[in-house]
Design a protein around this motif. Structure first.
Motif, PDB file in Angstrom:
ATOM      1  N   ALA A 435      38.494  35.443  40.585  1.00 21.77           N
ATOM      2  CA  ALA A 435      37.515  36.518  40.737  1.00 21.77           C
ATOM      3  C   ALA A 435      38.166  37.776  41.302  1.00 21.77           C
ATOM      4  CB  ALA A 435      36.372  36.051  41.642  1.00 21.77           C
ATOM      5  N   ASP A 436      39.126  37.596  42.213  1.00 23.45           N
ATOM      6  CA  ASP A 436      39.817  38.756  42.789  1.00 23.45           C
ATOM      7  C   ASP A 436      40.646  39.481  41.734  1.00 23.45           C
ATOM      8  OD1 ASP A 436      38.777  38.210  45.308  1.00 23.45           O
ATOM      9  OD2 ASP A 436      40.431  36.877  45.830  1.00 23.45           O
ATOM     10  N   ILE A 437      41.272  38.696  40.847  1.00 24.95           N
ATOM     11  CA  ILE A 437      42.111  39.297  39.808  1.00 24.95           C
ATOM     12  C   ILE A 437      41.263  40.049  38.787  1.00 24.95           C
ATOM     13  CG2 ILE A 437      43.579  38.695  37.830  1.00 24.95           C
ATOM     14  CD1 ILE A 437      44.871  36.582  39.621  1.00 24.95           C
ATOM     15  N   VAL A 438      40.078  39.505  38.478  1.00 25.72           N
ATOM     16  CA  VAL A 438      39.225  40.133  37.466  1.00 25.72           C
ATOM     17  C   VAL A 438      38.743  41.509  37.917  1.00 25.72           C
ATOM     18  CG1 VAL A 438      37.019  39.895  36.244  1.00 25.72           C
ATOM     19  CG2 VAL A 438      38.566  37.964  36.390  1.00 25.72           C
ATOM     20  N   GLU A 439      38.766  41.769  39.212  1.00 30.49           N
ATOM     21  CA  GLU A 439      38.407  43.101  39.704  1.00 30.49           C
ATOM     22  C   GLU A 439      39.321  44.173  39.098  1.00 30.49           C
ATOM     23  OE1 GLU A 439      35.830  43.857  42.296  1.00 30.49           O
ATOM     24  OE2 GLU A 439      35.217  41.972  41.376  1.00 30.49           O
ATOM     25  N   ARG A 440      40.513  43.728  38.619  1.00 31.55           N
ATOM     26  CA  ARG A 440      41.463  44.682  38.026  1.00 31.55           C
ATOM     27  C   ARG A 440      41.005  45.159  36.654  1.00 31.55           C
ATOM     28  NH1 ARG A 440      47.345  42.627  39.738  1.00 31.55           N
ATOM     29  NH2 ARG A 440      47.895  44.266  38.275  1.00 31.55           N
ATOM     30  N   ALA A 441      39.987  44.516  36.084  1.00 32.32           N
ATOM     31  CA  ALA A 441      39.589  44.815  34.707  1.00 32.32           C
ATOM     32  C   ALA A 441      39.073  46.235  34.530  1.00 32.32           C
ATOM     33  CB  ALA A 441      38.533  43.811  34.229  1.00 32.32           C
ATOM     34  N   ASN A 442      38.807  46.911  35.623  1.00 37.50           N
ATOM     35  CA  ASN A 442      38.383  48.308  35.511  1.00 37.50           C
ATOM     36  C   ASN A 442      39.517  49.185  34.988  1.00 37.50           C
ATOM     37  OD1 ASN A 442      35.839  47.683  36.554  1.00 37.50           O
ATOM     38  ND2 ASN A 442      36.565  47.865  38.656  1.00 37.50           N
ATOM     39  N   ASP A 443      40.759  48.763  35.262  1.00 30.25           N
ATOM     40  CA  ASP A 443      41.921  49.578  34.914  1.00 30.25           C
ATOM     41  C   ASP A 443      42.758  49.013  33.768  1.00 30.25           C
ATOM     42  OD1 ASP A 443      41.384  51.366  37.094  1.00 30.25           O
ATOM     43  OD2 ASP A 443      42.176  49.815  38.424  1.00 30.25           O
ATOM     44  N   GLU A 444      42.640  47.716  33.505  1.00 30.26           N
ATOM     45  CA  GLU A 444      43.443  47.091  32.449  1.00 30.26           C
ATOM     46  C   GLU A 444      42.696  45.874  31.904  1.00 30.26           C
ATOM     47  OE1 GLU A 444      47.170  46.027  34.321  1.00 30.26           O
ATOM     48  OE2 GLU A 444      46.135  45.428  36.144  1.00 30.26           O
ATOM     49  N   ILE A 445      43.098  45.389  30.736  1.00 30.11           N
ATOM     50  CA  ILE A 445      42.496  44.181  30.183  1.00 30.11           C
ATOM     51  C   ILE A 445      43.080  42.979  30.916  1.00 30.11           C
ATOM     52  CG2 ILE A 445      42.225  42.744  28.114  1.00 30.11           C
ATOM     53  CD1 ILE A 445      42.537  45.285  26.441  1.00 30.11           C
ATOM     54  N   VAL A 446      42.217  42.091  31.380  1.00 23.02           N
ATOM     55  CA  VAL A 446      42.670  40.902  32.102  1.00 23.02           C
ATOM     56  C   VAL A 446      42.547  39.693  31.176  1.00 23.02           C
ATOM     57  CG1 VAL A 446      42.310  39.416  34.097  1.00 23.02           C
ATOM     58  CG2 VAL A 446      41.973  41.882  34.316  1.00 23.02           C
ATOM     59  N   VAL A 447      43.683  39.031  30.930  1.00 27.52           N
ATOM     60  CA  VAL A 447      43.705  37.823  30.096  1.00 27.52           C
ATOM     61  C   VAL A 447      44.015  36.640  31.009  1.00 27.52           C
ATOM     62  CG1 VAL A 447      44.757  36.649  28.126  1.00 27.52           C
ATOM     63  CG2 VAL A 447      44.510  39.145  28.109  1.00 27.52           C
ATOM     64  N   ILE A 448      43.138  35.640  30.998  1.00 28.09           N
ATOM     65  CA  ILE A 448      43.227  34.541  31.959  1.00 28.09           C
ATOM     66  C   ILE A 448      43.364  33.210  31.237  1.00 28.09           C
ATOM     67  CG2 ILE A 448      42.035  33.352  33.841  1.00 28.09           C
ATOM     68  CD1 ILE A 448      40.536  36.017  34.345  1.00 28.09           C
ATOM     69  N   ASP A 449      44.433  32.504  31.565  1.00 31.63           N
ATOM     70  CA  ASP A 449      44.696  31.202  30.949  1.00 31.63           C
ATOM     71  C   ASP A 449      43.977  30.108  31.749  1.00 31.63           C
ATOM     72  OD1 ASP A 449      45.837  28.793  30.085  1.00 31.63           O
ATOM     73  OD2 ASP A 449      47.533  29.026  31.428  1.00 31.63           O
ATOM     74  N   THR A 450      42.689  30.006  31.585  1.00 29.62           N
ATOM     75  CA  THR A 450      41.808  28.979  32.157  1.00 29.62           C
ATOM     76  C   THR A 450      40.447  29.600  32.337  1.00 29.62           C
ATOM     77  OG1 THR A 450      43.401  27.605  33.355  1.00 29.62           O
ATOM     78  CG2 THR A 450      41.194  27.563  34.146  1.00 29.62           C
ATOM     79  N   ALA A 451      39.449  28.917  31.850  1.00 24.22           N
ATOM     80  CA  ALA A 451      38.081  29.397  32.040  1.00 24.22           C
ATOM     81  C   ALA A 451      37.299  28.349  32.794  1.00 24.22           C
ATOM     82  CB  ALA A 451      37.426  29.662  30.690  1.00 24.22           C
ATOM     83  N   PRO A 452      36.340  28.756  33.610  1.00 25.67           N
ATOM     84  CA  PRO A 452      35.483  27.795  34.296  1.00 25.67           C
ATOM     85  C   PRO A 452      34.479  27.203  33.313  1.00 25.67           C
ATOM     86  CG  PRO A 452      34.729  30.021  34.719  1.00 25.67           C
ATOM     87  CD  PRO A 452      35.978  30.149  33.886  1.00 25.67           C
ATOM     88  N   THR A 453      34.110  25.956  33.515  1.00 25.80           N
ATOM     89  CA  THR A 453      33.080  25.365  32.660  1.00 25.80           C
ATOM     90  C   THR A 453      31.716  25.943  33.018  1.00 25.80           C
ATOM     91  OG1 THR A 453      32.643  23.554  34.184  1.00 25.80           O
ATOM     92  CG2 THR A 453      34.355  23.191  32.521  1.00 25.80           C
ATOM     93  N   GLY A 454      30.771  25.735  32.110  1.00 23.12           N
ATOM     94  CA  GLY A 454      29.408  26.181  32.402  1.00 23.12           C
ATOM     95  C   GLY A 454      28.862  25.504  33.639  1.00 23.12           C
ATOM     96  N   HIS A 455      29.230  24.232  33.850  1.00 23.19           N
ATOM     97  CA  HIS A 455      28.775  23.505  35.042  1.00 23.19           C
ATOM     98  C   HIS A 455      29.235  24.203  36.310  1.00 23.19           C
ATOM     99  CE1 HIS A 455      28.105  20.396  37.997  1.00 23.19           C
ATOM    100  NE2 HIS A 455      29.401  20.251  38.185  1.00 23.19           N
ATOM    101  N   THR A 456      30.503  24.609  36.347  1.00 25.62           N
ATOM    102  CA  THR A 456      31.032  25.289  37.536  1.00 25.62           C
ATOM    103  C   THR A 456      30.304  26.602  37.784  1.00 25.62           C
ATOM    104  OG1 THR A 456      33.208  24.301  37.237  1.00 25.62           O
ATOM    105  CG2 THR A 456      33.100  26.283  38.571  1.00 25.62           C
ATOM    106  N   LEU A 457      30.093  27.359  36.713  1.00 22.72           N
ATOM    107  CA  LEU A 457      29.393  28.640  36.861  1.00 22.72           C
ATOM    108  C   LEU A 457      27.976  28.441  37.383  1.00 22.72           C
ATOM    109  CD1 LEU A 457      30.533  30.390  33.579  1.00 22.72           C
ATOM    110  CD2 LEU A 457      31.279  30.925  35.890  1.00 22.72           C
ATOM    111  N   LEU A 458      27.276  27.452  36.830  1.00 25.08           N
ATOM    112  CA  LEU A 458      25.897  27.207  37.265  1.00 25.08           C
ATOM    113  C   LEU A 458      25.854  26.670  38.685  1.00 25.08           C
ATOM    114  CD1 LEU A 458      24.469  25.736  33.960  1.00 25.08           C
ATOM    115  CD2 LEU A 458      23.745  27.854  35.057  1.00 25.08           C
ATOM    116  N   LEU A 459      26.861  25.885  39.053  1.00 21.96           N
ATOM    117  CA  LEU A 459      26.922  25.356  40.415  1.00 21.96           C
ATOM    118  C   LEU A 459      27.121  26.490  41.410  1.00 21.96           C
ATOM    119  CD1 LEU A 459      26.847  22.707  41.985  1.00 21.96           C
ATOM    120  CD2 LEU A 459      29.308  22.531  41.711  1.00 21.96           C
TER     121      LEU A 459
END
Length: 586
Positions: A435-459
């Motif tokens: 989440a801290d790294i994604v804050e950089r997306a205002n200035d550059e495209i952030v490509v992340i090798d791993t996504a959270p599952t829907g379960h994690t997001l809902l939790l």
């Protein structure tokens, strides 16, 4: 040299548990074993507790949770348990009494805590425990074969006294899978008998199924160690999908043979000490009873059919990158089960976007990733970071434990420690760092090798809402995570790329991941079929057979993705370095 796996020449215990990483061939080897033993006159019951099971495809017959006799194999009965259905049923047993009595936000948190993979595994354990301790059933069979064994994490949870106390229903610490055993308190004796049977080497054999690749071999080594620590010591290793011979003039065949040989040579000593058996790579789809028999026949008995290859036209990765560039995506996740190539795809997308003039930040949570080989050259517009899951999990674990110490006793802390070893805990800990790294997306495209599952997001979402209603000590959800959740749900800004292989289990699991994300209001658009033999020009007869067997799964991906899918050929060499990644785009 390891022996070929041939169940007709082996002596087995009454209970056989097949385990291994998704897509390594657990179901195939379990089915081939069951059919072979039944052909020998043994009375066999085969049971799958895998949510992604394709037993029905294998036997080409409708299956339920009731054992069914298989035509043409009269000594074999097969049942396909549905652990997800069982998980939903006992989730309702736990949550139901509180509906209308507690705030909706609390109910949402309880439901989501009981919706993860850990809960499904416990429910599966509940199902086969009932079968395993059913004397009337077990006396009717010489062998009961389980397609999917419980993990060491699940068994350790079951052995802790606190797992059976009211602590589960009272604790609200952190946002992990805490509480998957809630409502099963009356099963303690049943589970104890099952764990005892599992650790009895005269009753139970654990068959660790793997492939001759580094990632599944590492997973097999971890599982072997975890299960041995809790007494499950009668273990065999089955290495599935070995190319027994190669064509020297075929670069794909030669490279695969060399890579597999190197992976086996470098596997951990702990695995090398196990009795090891090999299953050849076969040139056909492993469905149907006759093909199952062929899977464990001596190699000289295998015939290779030279079928005419069906033509499917799929675009290359550059189409996906062009779409991201033109639609202005700021956050891109790659998602998929371990071993499908998420890191390579994430790195290639980053290079492709950099080539189009975008500033890109690439990050990975894979400790074995090679993204450092993407050159640190500012002219190439890429910056790189790496998140260490072990460090993040340890930090999160300390935070939750410190806040729980004043409220739970020593036994409760022991249970909490084990609960915090769950896969969901790692996802949450890593996600907080992402989440801290994604804050950089205002200035550059952030490509992340791993996504959270829907379960994690809902939790995380449920926990966030829960904290607004009830002020209790718990693992706090950082502001950066709160910012990220709505950002991920914005399709104008964020895209999730699902990576899979053109094989049964990876496609089934990828489909489940997509459904899971949709529960969290995230709709992936693009799928990537990685490491495809179909997309190569191999002339090796075995690999050509494999290529043809991929067709039905490529077509399945086309349907799942609404034709928003790209395909990448199997690569003879590791894709390391900027130039090789750039070449992969084409």
């Amino acid at each position: 040299m390891a022996n070929l796996y041939n169940p007709s020449t082996m002596t087995f215990t009454p209970f056989l548990f097949f385990t291994g990483k998704g897509g390594v061939g657990k179901t195939s080897t379990a089915c081939a074993t069951a059919i072979t033993l039944a052909d020998m006159g043994k009375r066999v019951l085969l049971i799958s507790t895998d949510p992604a099971s394709n037993l029905q495809d294998v036997f080409e017959i409708e299956l339920t949770n009731k054992p069914r006799v298989i035509p043409n194999v009269p000594n074999l009965q097969v049942a396909n348990l549905n652990p997800e259905m069982a998980a939903n049923e006992y989730k309702e047993r736990v949550v139901g009494p509180y509906r209308g009595k507690l705030p909706d936000a609390v109910i949402a948190t309880m439901e989501e805590q009981l919706s993860g993979a850990c809960t499904v595994e416990i429910a599966a354990f509940d199902e086969f425990s009932t079968l395993l301790t059913n004397k009337e059933l077990t006396t009717n069979f010489d062998h009961i074969i389980f397609d999917t064994a419980p993990t060491g994490h699940t068994l350790r949870l079951l052995q802790l006294p606190t797992a059976w106390s009211g602590f589960l229903e009272e604790s609200t610490h952190g946002a992990s899978c805490l509480g998957p055993l809630a409502g099963l308190g009356d099963k303690k004796e049943l589970y104890s008998q099952t764990v005892e049977a599992l650790s009895n080497s005269k009753q139970t054999t654990l068959l660790l199924v793997t492939r001759p690749d580094s990632s599944p071999l590492q997973e097999a080594e971890r599982a072997a160690k975890e299960l041995r620590q809790i007494g499950v010591s009668n273990q065999y290793l089955i290495v599935n999908g070995i190319l027994m011979n190669h064509m020297p003039n075929d670069s794909i065949s030669k490279a695969l043979f060399t890579r597999q040989s190197g992976a086996l040579e470098n596997m951990e000593e702990e695995l090398k000490e196990l009795p090891t058996y090999e299953v050849p790579l076969v040139p056909f789809n492993v469905t149907g009873i006759e093909n199952m028999r062929k899977l464990v026949q001596p190699i000289e008995n295998l015939s290779i059919l030279d079928e005419e290859q069906k033509e499917i036209n799929l675009p290359a990765l550059q189409n996906l990158i062009k779409d991201f560039s033109e639609t202005g995506k700021r956050v891109i996740f790659t998602m998929g089960k371990g071993g499908v190539g998420k890191t390579t795809i994430a790195s290639t997308i980053a290079v492709g976007l950099a080539e189009k003039g975008h500033r890109v930040h690439l990050t990975t949570t894979d400790p074995a990733a090679h993204i450092d080989y993407v050159l640190h050259d500012e002219q190439r517009n890429i910056t790189i970071s790496r998140i260490d899951p072990k460090v993040e999990v340890e930090n999160y674990r300390k935070e939750v434990i410190e806040q729980a110490q004043e409220m739970v006793d020593e036994e409760g802390l022991e249970y909490l420690e084990e609960d915090l070893r769950s896969p969901c805990t790692e996802e949450i800990a890593v996600f907080r760092a992402l989440a801290d790294i994604v804050e950089r997306a205002n200035d550059e495209i952030v490509v992340i090798d791993t996504a959270p599952t829907g379960h994690t997001l809902l939790l995380l979402d449920a926990t966030q809402t829960y904290h607004k209603e009830i002020a209790r000590s718990s693992g706090e959800v950082p502001q950066s995570v709160k910012n990220l959740l709505p950002r991920l749900r914005n399709p104008e800004e964020t895209s999730v790329v699902i990576v899979t292989l053109a094989e049964a289990t990876p496609v089934h699991e990828a489909s489940r991941l997509q459904e899971d994300l949709k529960r969290a209001d995230i709709n992936p658009k693009w799928w990537v079929i990685n490491q495809s033999f179909y997309a190569t020009d191999t002339s090796d007869p075995v690999l050509k057979g494999r290529a043809q067997s991929e067709v039905k799964w490529i077509e399945a991906v086309q349907r799942e993705s609404d034709s928003n899918c790209v395909i990448i050929p199997w690569q003879p060499e590791d894709i390391l370095g900027y130039e090789k990644l750039k070449a992969l785009i084409k």
